[in-house]
Write an enzyme that holds these catalytic residues in place. Structure first.
Site, PDB file in Angstrom:
ATOM      1  N   SER A   1       0.841  -1.204   0.000  1.00  0.00           N
ATOM      2  CA  SER A   1       0.000   0.000   0.000  1.00  0.00           C
ATOM      3  C   SER A   1       0.869   1.245   0.000  1.00  0.00           C
ATOM      4  O   SER A   1       2.023   1.202   0.445  1.00  0.00           O
ATOM      5  CB  SER A   1      -0.877   0.001   1.259  1.00  0.00           C
TER       6      SER A   1
ATOM      7  N   TYR B   1      -1.926  -0.995  10.588  1.00  0.00           N
ATOM      8  CA  TYR B   1      -2.072  -1.400   9.184  1.00  0.00           C
ATOM      9  C   TYR B   1      -0.848  -0.986   8.366  1.00  0.00           C
ATOM     10  O   TYR B   1      -0.283  -1.797   7.606  1.00  0.00           O
ATOM     11  CB  TYR B   1      -3.340  -0.748   8.619  1.00  0.00           C
TER      12      TYR B   1
HETATM   13  P1  NAD Z   1     -11.739  -5.830   0.129  1.00  0.00           P
HETATM   14  O1  NAD Z   1     -12.436  -5.695   1.400  1.00  0.00           O
HETATM   15  O2  NAD Z   1     -12.536  -5.944  -1.091  1.00  0.00           O
HETATM   16  O3  NAD Z   1     -10.726  -7.052   0.155  1.00  0.00           O
HETATM   17  C1  NAD Z   1     -10.098  -7.498   1.308  1.00  0.00           C
HETATM   18  C2  NAD Z   1     -10.387  -8.963   1.421  1.00  0.00           C
HETATM   19  O4  NAD Z   1      -9.570  -9.520   2.441  1.00  0.00           O
HETATM   20  C3  NAD Z   1     -11.813  -9.291   1.810  1.00  0.00           C
HETATM   21  O5  NAD Z   1     -12.656  -9.385   0.694  1.00  0.00           O
HETATM   22  C4  NAD Z   1     -11.653 -10.626   2.517  1.00  0.00           C
HETATM   23  O6  NAD Z   1     -11.963 -11.673   1.628  1.00  0.00           O
HETATM   24  C5  NAD Z   1     -10.172 -10.698   2.832  1.00  0.00           C
HETATM   25  N1  NAD Z   1      -9.984 -10.922   4.266  1.00  0.00           N
HETATM   26  C6  NAD Z   1      -9.923 -10.006   5.244  1.00  0.00           C
HETATM   27  N2  NAD Z   1      -9.761 -10.630   6.437  1.00  0.00           N
HETATM   28  C7  NAD Z   1      -9.720 -11.953   6.179  1.00  0.00           C
HETATM   29  C8  NAD Z   1      -9.564 -13.109   6.981  1.00  0.00           C
HETATM   30  N3  NAD Z   1      -9.380 -13.035   8.313  1.00  0.00           N
HETATM   31  N4  NAD Z   1      -9.613 -14.322   6.371  1.00  0.00           N
HETATM   32  C9  NAD Z   1      -9.779 -14.420   5.022  1.00  0.00           C
HETATM   33  N5  NAD Z   1      -9.901 -13.363   4.217  1.00  0.00           N
HETATM   34  C10 NAD Z   1      -9.870 -12.144   4.794  1.00  0.00           C
HETATM   35  O7  NAD Z   1     -10.751  -4.574   0.032  1.00  0.00           O
HETATM   36  P2  NAD Z   1      -9.520  -4.231  -0.939  1.00  0.00           P
HETATM   37  O8  NAD Z   1      -9.311  -2.791  -0.728  1.00  0.00           O
HETATM   38  O9  NAD Z   1      -9.701  -4.750  -2.284  1.00  0.00           O
HETATM   39  O10 NAD Z   1      -8.308  -4.982  -0.235  1.00  0.00           O
HETATM   40  C11 NAD Z   1      -7.418  -5.843  -0.915  1.00  0.00           C
HETATM   41  C12 NAD Z   1      -5.994  -5.518  -0.521  1.00  0.00           C
HETATM   42  O11 NAD Z   1      -5.661  -4.229  -0.994  1.00  0.00           O
HETATM   43  C13 NAD Z   1      -5.735  -5.485   0.983  1.00  0.00           C
HETATM   44  O12 NAD Z   1      -4.492  -6.123   1.250  1.00  0.00           O
HETATM   45  C14 NAD Z   1      -5.621  -4.016   1.275  1.00  0.00           C
HETATM   46  O13 NAD Z   1      -4.815  -3.780   2.402  1.00  0.00           O
HETATM   47  C15 NAD Z   1      -4.981  -3.533   0.008  1.00  0.00           C
HETATM   48  N6  NAD Z   1      -5.084  -2.110  -0.230  1.00  0.00           N
HETATM   49  C16 NAD Z   1      -6.295  -1.511  -0.389  1.00  0.00           C
HETATM   50  C17 NAD Z   1      -6.347  -0.148  -0.618  1.00  0.00           C
HETATM   51  C18 NAD Z   1      -7.654   0.561  -0.780  1.00  0.00           C
HETATM   52  O14 NAD Z   1      -7.671   1.797  -0.779  1.00  0.00           O
HETATM   53  N7  NAD Z   1      -8.768  -0.121  -0.931  1.00  0.00           N
HETATM   54  C19 NAD Z   1      -5.172   0.604  -0.691  1.00  0.00           C
HETATM   55  C20 NAD Z   1      -3.958  -0.043  -0.530  1.00  0.00           C
HETATM   56  C21 NAD Z   1      -3.922  -1.390  -0.306  1.00  0.00           C
END
Ligand code: NAD
Ligand code: MG
Length: 298
Positions: free
Chosen positions: A190, A203
């Site tokens: 991230s 985080y």
């Molecule tokens: P999202 O909520 O769609 O995806 C996160 C997923 O993590 C969930 O759908 C879930 O399936 C999984 N998850 C969480 N806890 C879990 C557990 N205990 N067991 C199994 N699965 C679990 O959100 P996203 O934003 O697409 O996140 C995906 C990745 O992107 C993450 O690593 C997040 O940190 C990273 N990220 C997101 C952003 C943003 O702005 N959305 C920015 C930087 C990084």
């Protein structure tokens, strides 16, 4: 939204302002309840055979970035194992359906990434049902904001590290004996790894860890022909943001402080993962590809 990912559009105007209302969901949140719904490239991602016959394991594949990656991988010709929490079954079913529509195999594998035995079983299931693994995408993640370290519970700190860091370690370790030269591992870090926000201390620490893990492991595995890289998203519109990923008052202006002036959509992340997964990135190792709307990174 444009016709496909190859159609040129003004990136400041693409998707317009998402104008999201205040909304809160309990963790892990559902895309099905997100207002407005995120764009995972359902109607736009066009594959060109870049991952033909590859076998991919993706965590957090039911929604957000992981879902966009799953759709793109399938349309590029890969079979996909989807990891997600049992509560996310409706989102996961929809994405699995889109993978099957692309003519590929979708294996659904719900479970909790904080559980080391689930992580190992996930890898075993992928090997069993797809006949091997070529691509591992460690993308599942937990983000819950906290304004004061004295109120950050030990449980949350532990859960965030288990989900974001330990699961990556457990899954990668279990997958390694199955990975052949040409295999790739892609970890989702991230912008928070470089510019930690004061309300995301736990985080952000996990995301910096993921970056270092990626770069060190990349050097270890390069001589074996296995490439490890990372993608570092900026603010992307996903369920993570409305499950206490951000305070409610920040949801409306989410992403507006980027040079592009808007939040990104999951669909805009998928090409970065496809590039790192495919043979065309053969000389790219230990890299963090930033997809963040223009925020400078080291
Ligand atoms: P999202 O909520 O769609 O995806 C996160 C997923 O993590 C969930 O759908 C879930 O399936 C999984 N998850 C969480 N806890 C879990 C557990 N205990 N067991 C199994 N699965 C679990 O959100 P996203 O934003 O697409 O996140 C995906 C990745 O992107 C993450 O690593 C997040 O940190 C990273 N990220 C997101 C952003 C943003 O702005 N959305 C920015 C930087 C990084
Ligand atoms: Mg989800």
């Amino acid at each position: 939204m444009s016709k496909d990912q190859y159609t040129v559009a003004d990136p400041t105007k693409l998707y317009g302002d998402i104008d999201a209302p205040k909304q809160e969901q309990p963790e892990p949140g559902l895309d099905a309840k997100l207002q407005p719904r995120a764009d995972h490239g359902e109607n736009t991602y066009r594959g060109t055979g870049r991952l033909k016959g590859r076998k991919a394991l993706i965590t957090g594949a039911d929604s957000g970035i992981g879902a966009a990656v799953a759709i793109a991988f399938a349309r590029e010709g890969a079979d996909v194992v989807l990891s997600y929490l049992p509560d996310e079954e409706p989102d996961a079913r929809r994405i699995a359906g889109l993978i099957e529509d692309a003519g590929r195999i979708a294996v659904t594998a719900p479970g909790d990434l904080r559980d080391d035995s689930y992580c190992r079983e996930l890898v075993a299931k992928a090997v069993d049902e797809l006949g091997g693994i070529d691509i591992v995408v460690n993308n599942g993640g937990k983000q819950v904001f906290n304004e004061d370290l004295t109120t950050l519970s030990d449980e949350q700190f532990d859960d965030t590290f288990k989900t974001n860091v330990y699961a990556m370690f457990w899954i990668t370790k279990a997958a390694l004996p199955h990975l052949k030269p040409g295999a790739t591992i892609i970890n989702t870090t991230s912008i928070q790894a470089y510019s930690p926000s004061e309300i995301l201390v736990d985080y952000a620490a996990t995301k910096a860890t993921i970056n270092a893990f990626t770069k060190g492991l990349a050097k270890q595995l390069a001589p074996k022909g296995i490439r490890v890289n990372a993608v570092a998203p900026g603010p992307i519109w996903t369920p993570l943001q409305v499950t206490e990923g951000q305070p409610q008052e920040k949801i409306a202006e989410f992403g507006e402080n980027t040079p592009l002036g808007r939040a990104g959509q999951p669909a805009e992340l998928a090409p970065a993962y496809v590039f790192l997964a495919s043979a065309e990135s053969s000389y790219v190792v230990g890299e963090t590809l930033n997809v963040n709307g223009g925020m400078p990174t080291p």
